[in-house]
Design an enzyme around this catalytic site. Structure first.
Site, PDB file in Angstrom:
ATOM      1  CG  HIS A 189      63.867  -3.322 -11.633  1.00 11.84           C
ATOM      2  ND1 HIS A 189      63.898  -4.192 -10.376  1.00 11.84           N
ATOM      3  CD2 HIS A 189      64.337  -2.388 -11.564  1.00 11.84           C
ATOM      4  CE1 HIS A 189      64.751  -3.165  -9.429  1.00 11.84           C
ATOM      5  NE2 HIS A 189      64.897  -2.429  -9.978  1.00 11.84           N
ATOM      6  N   GLY A 190      61.693  -7.090 -10.748  1.00 15.14           N
ATOM      7  CA  GLY A 190      60.472  -7.053  -9.801  1.00 15.14           C
ATOM      8  C   GLY A 190      60.612  -7.173  -8.217  1.00 15.14           C
ATOM      9  CE1 TYR A 194      61.961   2.735  -8.134  1.00 15.72           C
ATOM     10  CE2 TYR A 194      63.530   0.517  -8.307  1.00 15.72           C
ATOM     11  CZ  TYR A 194      63.779   1.974  -8.593  1.00 15.72           C
ATOM     12  OH  TYR A 194      64.629   2.665  -7.844  1.00 15.72           O
ATOM     13  NE  ARG A 241      68.274  -6.096  -8.262  1.00 20.31           N
ATOM     14  CZ  ARG A 241      69.346  -5.348  -8.008  1.00 20.31           C
ATOM     15  NH1 ARG A 241      69.812  -6.746  -7.810  1.00 20.31           N
ATOM     16  NH2 ARG A 241      69.428  -4.910  -6.599  1.00 20.31           N
ATOM     17  N   GLY A 333      77.157  -4.254  -7.195  1.00 15.06           N
ATOM     18  CA  GLY A 333      77.362  -2.692  -8.053  1.00 15.06           C
ATOM     19  C   GLY A 333      78.075  -2.065  -8.056  1.00 15.06           C
ATOM     20  NE  ARG A 334      75.333   1.891  -3.485  1.00 15.13           N
ATOM     21  CZ  ARG A 334      75.339   2.169  -2.563  1.00 15.13           C
ATOM     22  NH1 ARG A 334      76.328   2.630  -0.862  1.00 15.13           N
ATOM     23  NH2 ARG A 334      74.319   2.608  -2.310  1.00 15.13           N
TER      24      ARG A 334
END
Length: 391
Positions: A189-190, A194, A241, A333-334
């Site tokens: 997770h890039g 974060y 990502r 996603g959603r």
């Protein structure tokens, strides 16, 4: 109604690019041998009590699994300092590994590939989530601006230079654990403000050591994480990502094009790198309609492997992205959260369930998690592959 949709779908099935098979070209041993191009995007759901994956996650993921599909887990912490939200899963202890195993097995029984997203929140946290109530760690000691939604982010502590190798090693060990749990690979997770992105972007990196200043220095930490994870489990099992254009959590870069290009250049050094998953710039409003800006094209052209696009896609936009060669795969996603049989709905061009954002991050193991309806109730059978799109 469904029969009518089925007939229409069968008539023009070949015209639905999202539902065409995908196999990585020139890589005979590649894991990516997919029956369709509709991916479950990583989404934090806050239902892993005590940071341990729970049995209800097996139902959640298998509901969304299809034969030849690809799912990415919710963001999964690599260390005790990685947490910034309640009840998010880890993959750092023996207990975590053993808890993930039956979930991964259940997804594999449905015939899907399962990727574990490795995550460290950095400063997107507060002292209450940190070991011994200490400050969250980051590239900087600058706190995130309060967001107006009641989230409280504690002032972070700037990592010392000599501490960074330990964080790199946390990612490496988490990748090893993920493979032991049975995952087909990991996604670093890039993105989304974060820890890795806090180092990469010049608004959140004010360091003066070898991890700050120039673009190469700011990306050094992320590159070290990539290299360590690749060294542990192989490039063929590692994706990433990235979101160079986004401004989440006060993470903005003055030259996102250069940032994205530099990172893709680093990925290309690993010949068999599994994929590059990138998030679109924020939507534009054109003639009263939300419109994807398609800002990822230079990175798509530059990257030598499988390219995944994410960021507000619907059926029409996803089909166009694949048909135009803009992306190989599209992450949802959603839409996927609220429609567990999303590939089938795309095949039939069926109506969509509406998502309820009030239940995105609650801790209920059913409501807003596994209770979104299928087109046909018999699709709830975990061993039934009938919700997979026809090949």
């Amino acid at each position: 109604m469904v029969q009518h949709h089925q007939a229409a779908a069968n008539d023009d099935h070949q015209a639905i690019p999202l539902l065409t098979p995908y196999k990585q070209a020139g890589r005979p041993g590649s894991k990516l041998d997919l029956s369709h191009r509709v991916l479950l995007a990583p989404m934090t759901r806050c239902r892993s009590y005590g940071n341990v994956p729970q049995p209800h996650a097996a139902l959640y993921y298998t509901q969304r699994a299809t034969r030849g599909g690809l799912l990415i887990t919710e963001a999964t912490g690599v260390s005790a300092t990685a947490q910034g939200y309640p009840e998010t899963p880890g993959v750092r202890t023996r207990e975590h590994v053993e808890a993930w195993k039956p979930i991964v097995d259940a997804v594999h029984r449905k015939g899907a590939l399962f990727i574990c997203q490795l995550w460290h929140v950095g400063r997107v946290s507060n002292n209450g989530f940190q070991p011994d109530g200490l400050a969250p760690i980051s590239s900087t000691d600058k706190a995130i601006t309060p967001d107006g939604y009641g989230m409280v982010y504690s002032k972070p502590r700037r990592l010392r230079t000599d501490e960074i190798p330990q964080i790199v090693d946390d990612f490496r060990l988490a990748a090893r654990n993920a493979v032991e749990a049975g995952f087909d690979g990991v996604e670093i997770h890039g993105a989304n403000g974060y820890l890795l992105e806090q180092f990469m972007k010049d608004s959140s990196n004010d360091r003066t050591d070898e991890y700050g200043g120039s673009l190469e220095n700011r990306c050094r930490f992320a590159v070290e994480v990539i290299d360590a994870v690749v060294g542990e489990i192989g490039a063929h099992s590692v994706g990433i990502r990235l979101s160079p254009f986004l401004d989440y959590m006060d993470c903005v870069d003055s030259d996102p094009e250069a940032l994205g290009s530099y990172m893709v250049e680093q990925l290309n050094k690993h010949e068999d790198f599994l994929y590059c998953h990138m998030v679109e710039p924020r939507m534009a409003i054109v003639d009263g309609r939300r419109q994807i800006q398609h800002g990822l094209l230079p990175f798509r052209k530059q990257f030598n492997g499988t390219f995944i696009a994410a960021g507000g896609y619907d059926r029409e936009e996803g089909n166009k992205a694949v048909a135009d060669g803009y992306a190989d795969l599209v992450a949802y996603g959603r839409l996927f959260l609220a429609n567990p049989d999303l590939p089938k709905r795309f095949e039939l061009d069926a109506p969509m369930n509406n998502y309820d954002r009030n239940t995105f991050y609650t801790q209920d193991p059913v409501v807003g998690y596994t209770d979104y309806p299928f087109l046909d109730e018999h699709h709830h059978d975990d061993d039934d592959d009938s919700n997979a799109p026809s090949a």
